[in-house]
Design an enzyme around this catalytic site. Structure first.
Site, PDB file in Angstrom:
ATOM      1  N   ALA A   6     -16.803 -50.239   6.369  1.00  0.00           N
ATOM      2  CA  ALA A   6     -16.004 -49.331   7.194  1.00  0.00           C
ATOM      3  C   ALA A   6     -14.678 -50.029   7.435  1.00  0.00           C
ATOM      4  O   ALA A   6     -14.333 -50.386   8.553  1.00  0.00           O
ATOM      5  CB  ALA A   6     -16.704 -49.021   8.500  1.00  0.00           C
TER       6      ALA A   6
ATOM      7  N   CYS B  37     -12.803 -40.548   1.877  1.00  0.00           N
ATOM      8  CA  CYS B  37     -13.101 -41.775   2.614  1.00  0.00           C
ATOM      9  C   CYS B  37     -13.946 -41.449   3.847  1.00  0.00           C
ATOM     10  O   CYS B  37     -13.529 -40.689   4.710  1.00  0.00           O
ATOM     11  CB  CYS B  37     -11.833 -42.492   3.064  1.00  0.00           C
ATOM     12  SG  CYS B  37     -12.233 -44.030   3.930  1.00  0.00           S
TER      13      CYS B  37
ATOM     14  N   LYS C 298     -10.636 -37.953  -6.189  1.00  0.00           N
ATOM     15  CA  LYS C 298     -11.841 -38.752  -5.968  1.00  0.00           C
ATOM     16  C   LYS C 298     -12.826 -37.982  -5.095  1.00  0.00           C
ATOM     17  O   LYS C 298     -12.561 -37.709  -3.922  1.00  0.00           O
ATOM     18  CB  LYS C 298     -11.480 -40.076  -5.299  1.00  0.00           C
ATOM     19  CG  LYS C 298     -12.686 -41.004  -5.145  1.00  0.00           C
ATOM     20  CD  LYS C 298     -12.246 -42.442  -4.949  1.00  0.00           C
ATOM     21  CE  LYS C 298     -13.433 -43.386  -4.934  1.00  0.00           C
ATOM     22  NZ  LYS C 298     -13.001 -44.784  -4.824  1.00  0.00           N
TER      23      LYS C 298
HETATM   24  C1  LIG Z   1     -15.011 -52.675   0.780  1.00  0.00           C
HETATM   25  C2  LIG Z   1     -14.733 -51.361   0.111  1.00  0.00           C
HETATM   26  C3  LIG Z   1     -13.516 -50.719   0.309  1.00  0.00           C
HETATM   27  C4  LIG Z   1     -13.234 -49.501  -0.296  1.00  0.00           C
HETATM   28  N1  LIG Z   1     -12.029 -48.917  -0.109  1.00  0.00           N
HETATM   29  C5  LIG Z   1     -11.727 -47.767  -0.769  1.00  0.00           C
HETATM   30  C6  LIG Z   1     -10.431 -47.192  -0.682  1.00  0.00           C
HETATM   31  O1  LIG Z   1      -9.541 -47.738  -0.039  1.00  0.00           O
HETATM   32  N2  LIG Z   1     -10.197 -46.024  -1.341  1.00  0.00           N
HETATM   33  C7  LIG Z   1     -11.172 -45.417  -2.097  1.00  0.00           C
HETATM   34  O2  LIG Z   1     -10.933 -44.376  -2.680  1.00  0.00           O
HETATM   35  N3  LIG Z   1     -12.391 -45.951  -2.222  1.00  0.00           N
HETATM   36  C8  LIG Z   1     -12.699 -47.112  -1.570  1.00  0.00           C
HETATM   37  N4  LIG Z   1     -13.952 -47.664  -1.734  1.00  0.00           N
HETATM   38  C9  LIG Z   1     -14.944 -46.998  -2.582  1.00  0.00           C
HETATM   39  C10 LIG Z   1     -14.962 -47.611  -3.983  1.00  0.00           C
HETATM   40  O3  LIG Z   1     -13.729 -47.439  -4.623  1.00  0.00           O
HETATM   41  C11 LIG Z   1     -16.073 -46.991  -4.823  1.00  0.00           C
HETATM   42  O4  LIG Z   1     -15.847 -45.615  -4.946  1.00  0.00           O
HETATM   43  C12 LIG Z   1     -17.440 -47.202  -4.244  1.00  0.00           C
HETATM   44  O5  LIG Z   1     -17.544 -48.462  -3.629  1.00  0.00           O
HETATM   45  C13 LIG Z   1     -18.565 -47.084  -5.272  1.00  0.00           C
HETATM   46  O6  LIG Z   1     -18.457 -48.065  -6.260  1.00  0.00           O
HETATM   47  P1  LIG Z   1     -19.275 -49.471  -6.232  1.00  0.00           P
HETATM   48  O7  LIG Z   1     -20.709 -49.137  -5.976  1.00  0.00           O
HETATM   49  O8  LIG Z   1     -19.041 -50.083  -7.567  1.00  0.00           O
HETATM   50  O9  LIG Z   1     -18.698 -50.278  -5.124  1.00  0.00           O
HETATM   51  C14 LIG Z   1     -14.221 -48.893  -1.115  1.00  0.00           C
HETATM   52  C15 LIG Z   1     -15.440 -49.538  -1.321  1.00  0.00           C
HETATM   53  C16 LIG Z   1     -15.710 -50.760  -0.725  1.00  0.00           C
HETATM   54  C17 LIG Z   1     -17.042 -51.416  -0.971  1.00  0.00           C
END
Ligand SMILES: Cc1cc2nc3c(=O)[nH]c(=O)nc-3n(C[C@H](O)[C@H](O)[C@H](O)COP(=O)(O)O)c2cc1C
Ligand SMILES: Cc1cc2nc3c(=O)[nH]c(=O)nc-3n(C[C@H](O)[C@H](O)[C@H](O)COP(=O)(O)OP(=O)(O)OC[C@H]3O[C@@H](n4cnc5c(N)ncnc54)[C@H](O)[C@@H]3O)c2cc1C
Ligand SMILES: Cc1cc2nc3c(=O)[nH]c(=O)nc-3n(C[C@H](O)[C@H](O)[C@H](O)COP(=O)(O)OP(=O)(O)OC[C@H]3O[C@@H](n4cnc5c(N)ncnc54)[C@H](O)[C@@H]3O)c2cc1C
Ligand SMILES: Cc1cc2nc3c(=O)[nH]c(=O)nc-3n(C[C@H](O)[C@H](O)[C@H](O)COP(=O)(O)O)c2cc1C
Ligand code: FES
Ligand code: FES
Lengths: 313, 259, 313, 259
Positions: free
Chosen positions: C70, C130, C165
């Site tokens: 978060a 988000c 997204k």
């Molecule tokens: C710490 C963190 C910060 C994130 N910040 C953003 C963000 O700023 N914008 C966004 O579109 N997605 C954000 N996400 C989502 C990721 O881009 C991604 O969609 C999501 O984590 C799923 O992929 P993963 O399982 O490989 O982490 C964030 C995810 C994490 C874990």
């Protein structure tokens, strides 16, 4: 043992632990491992009006810390459940929660009407959220008005309290919960499985013959906790929580989120003794946490822990 | 009775390419009484992998409280299992299912054992039991290629043994059925375990014979509760009768269930 | 390396691997580990019009095979991203996908308008999903009409292709996808995180100070695969897939499901070298699977593998 | 430079209740040059637990290419770590962050080291470096109870050392600040690591002194990319300036960031 006792509409639970529907059959298999009377309750496999074979195999696939299933509500049908499965379960001192499924409102109503008459069926669990059947399920589980109408009709015929099992595959779980509460649901059970898929790397095809399946197990626990946290603050009917429960710690986390009892699904496959083990472990954990009665834990994460006391009246 | 036990690894060794033989010890062995039964193995204490893995019992040594499994290193579960060394503990649930009926073949009769790949292991305990009953055992074992062949010697000690490899790099080139044909093998009863394609071929040829086949299916619980592993019955007017591979099988009479 | 090359609207990717937004900052930290030019693209951290501090800590919590975050869109604001972060990234031969966020339509429009002018920004990623900001986010990500309207307005001003997204926290991901496709989106990226929660056993309080957070990591992969499988069959714009990707095998599974490129998020925290490792490993895996070009894998699970070829025109 | 390496366990032993001391060996040690830096440890190859765990560097032995961590067995990650035996490999990312400034204290001056519980470990490497610089070191170490006390002797060898326990079962009853008061300890600079409550007390008393505190925060990446571990600056007119504990800290000047 009374520090684990929980009173919910229709249900006096020795302890708040029960196997989740579809993960325990009708009890026979696990009765070989331990005395089913140890359990708080048993949620039996979904029952439909007619017998169903369900989906072709493969019906399960493993995922990281979870599993997918697409059993497709296989069951012997209402008649056989009433004449064979439920009477067999009468030998145990344990309340049965009958999971009711169908393709249309009339099916649900008919099953509910009859199965709620079985002497050991103390509550119904309306399965409006099975992700693995093509017809019916989806709208019942995702459109508040449709879910409410079904709940109302089932409430009209049921002789026992009705719990509605919510699907996590929705934009707004709170509005679903409120709709069925207003329609007269006595309680909620949540969550059913998230819809997921795995693909076989060698063939390029989905592993499940049904292609998609329901994701269960520890992987989904944070989603369940969040939904129970939100819903428990918005409704005043009790919640039986489920999704990835494996340990006494998980049970307390569910209570803190707002659940008043907890069901254990997938973990039975991993350890057939998981339910009695958790029941055994709970008093120690309560000691450690310096909690007298497990009901004190209900909703602690949002601060209304007195709330539950109402249920026990 | 089905038990759950943390059993200790007595030995583990690789016996062919990606094929491992592991022997475990514990009181659960005393419950094992049929060849063709299997155990459901949890390879770690944690959630990765989450589910148990079904593996056949290949050899039972009641005197020592030990049993042996032979398995192919495939995915995560069998890989983790293959890394266990003597003294480590493995969480075993079993014995599960109904095995091959040894008593279906009388003393002096001939039993044909047909195994394919990792379907071979359960036939080994079966062969021993048949032999000690006075049954004449003939084994036909099929593998992909030479490097995948295992237990030829052990089966040879129990009766005439033929090997087929798909690529012809060892034994007869082709399938187990080719071997049976080419050698004109005659038998009173047949026991088989292996890939579904092989079992289908067996069924097609020997549906009128005294034949038993062992099935594989993806499993959840392994004990009959989850309905993951059902198969249809061949004679099923209603369409919803079924058998569970884990608790009704894995061994069925040929012609009983739909492959 | 050309067997890994993928052409998408606005993007010529040397390979289909890119770090996911929010998991790679603006690249500086990981530039200490390897040459960023190795990457197919970089999805930079969400940029808002004004600087944001985000939510109070704790901002992350671990779950079984996953994590919750978060962060709350902490970022230095459009101006600084334009004047410092993006110019710094120009030293690398890698296209940038700018993640655009905001509280209201005007914010998105303004950020999109300006950031799409940066020379190395080759595409925008509209973050309508988000889960960690109180205002705005939810409606944009869950109501098709609202998402479509936003997409349209951003398309009007953007000088580069716009990817939207999608949030997985919806009843019907296909209708969301179709709505933004009709509104002019050039591509989709999916999935953002599932909303989840964990509770501290000792205090009874949510671990995250924001209470709920976004669930990412291997736990959610089956949900992402299912959604991409469904959406890729319903739209004709390409999808950049994400959720729990850790290995070359995962990448192929995403392609089979229907993705045309893949983003890696959480796995960067576990292994800072994960992106180059996957890129290294992919050709071997293609050999093993007897596949010439990775684009042949797109959508194989539902049988339309020729489809992708269109994108490269 | 930050490196990632599979380092081998040289030794591991329990040194107090639930407190373990583990020594790892590998070339990454040559990158370690500041006391107070930490490493990010992945305790399994799989996904359970998924994330790395931040643990401070307690002792560096450049000659042997070894370093030591001291940690409390808390949850899953540290439990798995505590089960590692010599010869096993542990995935280490590090060294991370900025440590305690040894050079802030001149030869002949007195440095007061204030540690609480698992905040004590990084002070050990610091104490050694200060002593070899010719600094007079006084250590005040606070623990919950007698069974949790560790490294008293080791610190004693480096300078005067006081122990406080919350329950009074060992040393002075109470908090580290009680010890400082009761003994009228004077110092030129102060270095502290421990629970936030303790750091807040330190800050309140010594905000005008030359004092350095090491912070803890839940982390994702550990390298500055994810913004999990930010804290506010104390003088922040805009409200959105920040420091990252992992890459700007974990050591800050007292009064620099909001605790
Ligand atoms: C710490 C963190 C910060 C994130 N910040 C953003 C963000 O700023 N914008 C966004 O579109 N997605 C954000 N996400 C989502 C990721 O881009 C991604 O969609 C999501 O984590 C799923 O992929 P993963 O399982 O490989 O982490 C964030 C995810 C994490 C874990
Ligand atoms: C009754 C029975 C007996 C068996 N006996 C043996 C044996 O003696 N030796 C041997 O090598 N193999 C045997 N198998 C197959 C063995 O269960 C699988 O190879 C094994 O489960 C693969 O696990 P994994 O972790 O390596 O693969 P993964 O691909 O990681 O497994 C993922 C999931 O799919 C399941 N799965 C994958 N392949 C199979 C399969 N072929 N059958 C059933 N489930 C599968 C796994 O159990 C797991 O749930 C048997 C299977 C059954 C049903
Ligand atoms: C810079 C730094 C240095 C540290 N040095 C030491 C040390 O030398 N010795 C020691 O015993 N402990 C130290 N800690 C605390 C240590 O990181 C946690 O005790 C550990 O992460 C707990 O992991 P677990 O798997 O046992 O617990 P779990 O509760 O299973 O952890 C779950 C998640 O929460 C995180 N977490 C839990 N507690 C903490 C905490 N106190 N601080 C940060 N993250 C936490 C974990 O990293 C993990 O992501 C340090 C923390 C930081 C930030
Ligand atoms: C194999 C299997 C079969 C299931 N069958 C049913 C069912 O018939 N009716 C139902 O309401 N839920 C069914 N479920 C969902 C579970 O009751 C439970 O809601 C879900 O699995 C989450 O709990 P868990 O993570 O503990 O398994 C089934 C789940 C599994 C894994
Ligand atoms: S595996 Fe569960 S019924 Fe057979
Ligand atoms: S832990 Fe990721 S920025 Fe500090």
């Amino acid at each position: 043992m009374s520090r684990l006792q929980i009173e919910l509409p229709g249900l006096t639970l020795k302890n708040p632990i029960m196997p989740a529907s579809g993960c325990f059959g009708f009890g026979k298999e696990y009765a070989k491992f331990y005395d089913l009377s140890l359990l708080g309750a048993i949620m039996i496999k979904a029952t439909t009006l007619e017998p169903r074979f369900g989906n072709p195999t493969p019906r399960v696939a493993e995922t990281t810390s979870g599993m997918l299933n697409a059993i497709g509500l296989q069951n012997p049908g209402l008649e056989k459940v009433m004449s064979e499965e439920l009477p067999w379960l009468e030998q145990y001192d344990v309340p049965i929660i009958a999971n009711v499924a169908g393709s249309q409102v009339e099916d649900y109503v008919e099953v509910a009407k009859q199965i709620s008459k079985a002497p050991n069926v103390k509550a119904l669990e309306l399965n409006i959220s099975c992700p693995n059947v093509k017809t019916g399920g989806i709208a019942f589980g995702t459109i508040p008005e449709v879910a409410a109408e079904l709940t109302k009709q089932v409430k009209n015929v049921s002789e026992v309290p009705v719990y509605v099992k919510l699907s996590p595959n929705v934009s707004n779980i709170v509005s679903m919960a409120k709709a069925v509460e207003e329609a007269g649901a006595d309680g909620l059970t949540m969550i059913n499985t998230l819809i997921g898929m795995r693909i076989n790397l060698k063939t390029g095809e989905p592993i499940l013959s049904n292609k998609t399946g329901g994701l269960s197990g520890p992987a989904i626990k944070p989603v369940a906790i969040r939904m129970i946290y939100e819903v428990s603050q918005a409704v005043s009917i009790p919640i039986i929580g489920m999704g990835g429960v494996q340990s006494a710690e998980d049970v307390i986390e569910y209570f803190y989120a707002g659940a008043s009892a907890v069901a254990v699904g997938t973990a039975n496959f991993v350890d057939p003794f998981v339910c009695p083990s958790i029941i055994d472990e709970l008093p120690n954990l309560l000691d450690e946490l310096k909690i007298d009665h497990i009901s004190e834990c209900i909703g602690r994460s949002w601060g209304k822990r007195a709330k539950t006391i109402n249920y026990s009246s | 009775m089905i038990k759950k036990e943390l059993m200790s690894v007595v030995s583990q060794k690789q016996i062919a390419e990606n094929i491992f033989e592991i022997t475990l010890e514990g009181s659960l062995v005393s419950e094992m009484n049929e060849p063709g039964q299997f155990v459901h193995v949890k390879v770690t204490g944690g959630t990765e992998p989450l589910l148990r893995r079904p593996i056949s019992i290949a050899n039972i040594d009641q005197a020592k409280n030990q049993f042996t499994m032979i398995y192919r290193k495939e995915g995560l579960g069998t890989r983790v299992l293959s890394e266990k060394v003597s003294g480590e503990l493995v969480d075993v649930l079993g014995p599960l299912g109904n095995g091959f009926p040894v008593e279906a073949t009388a003393k002096g009769e001939t039993a044909l054992l047909v195994g394919g790949g990792i379907g071979v292991p359960p036939l080994y305990e079966l062969a021993q039991r048949l032999v000690s009953r006075g049954v004449n055992v003939v084994s036909v074992l099929g593998f992909q290629t030479k490097s995948a062949v295992f237990y030829e010697e052990k089966f040879s000690l129990l009766g005439e043994t033929f090997i087929a490899t798909v690529d012809g790099s060892y034994g007869t080139k082709g399938f187990v059925t080719d071997v049976i044909d080419q050698n004109g093998i005659l038998f009173d009863s047949l026991y088989s375990c292996g890939p579904t394609m092989m079992l289908k071929a067996i069924e097609q040829r020997y549906s009128q014979k005294r034949a038993f086949i062992s099935l594989e299916e993806r499993m959840g619980c392994g004990v009959g509760a989850c309905f993951a592993c059902v198969c249809h019955l061949q004679n099923d007017p209603t369409g919803f009768t079924y058998k569970k591979v884990c608790s009704d099988g894995p061994v069925f009479k040929v012609g009983e269930v739909v492959l």
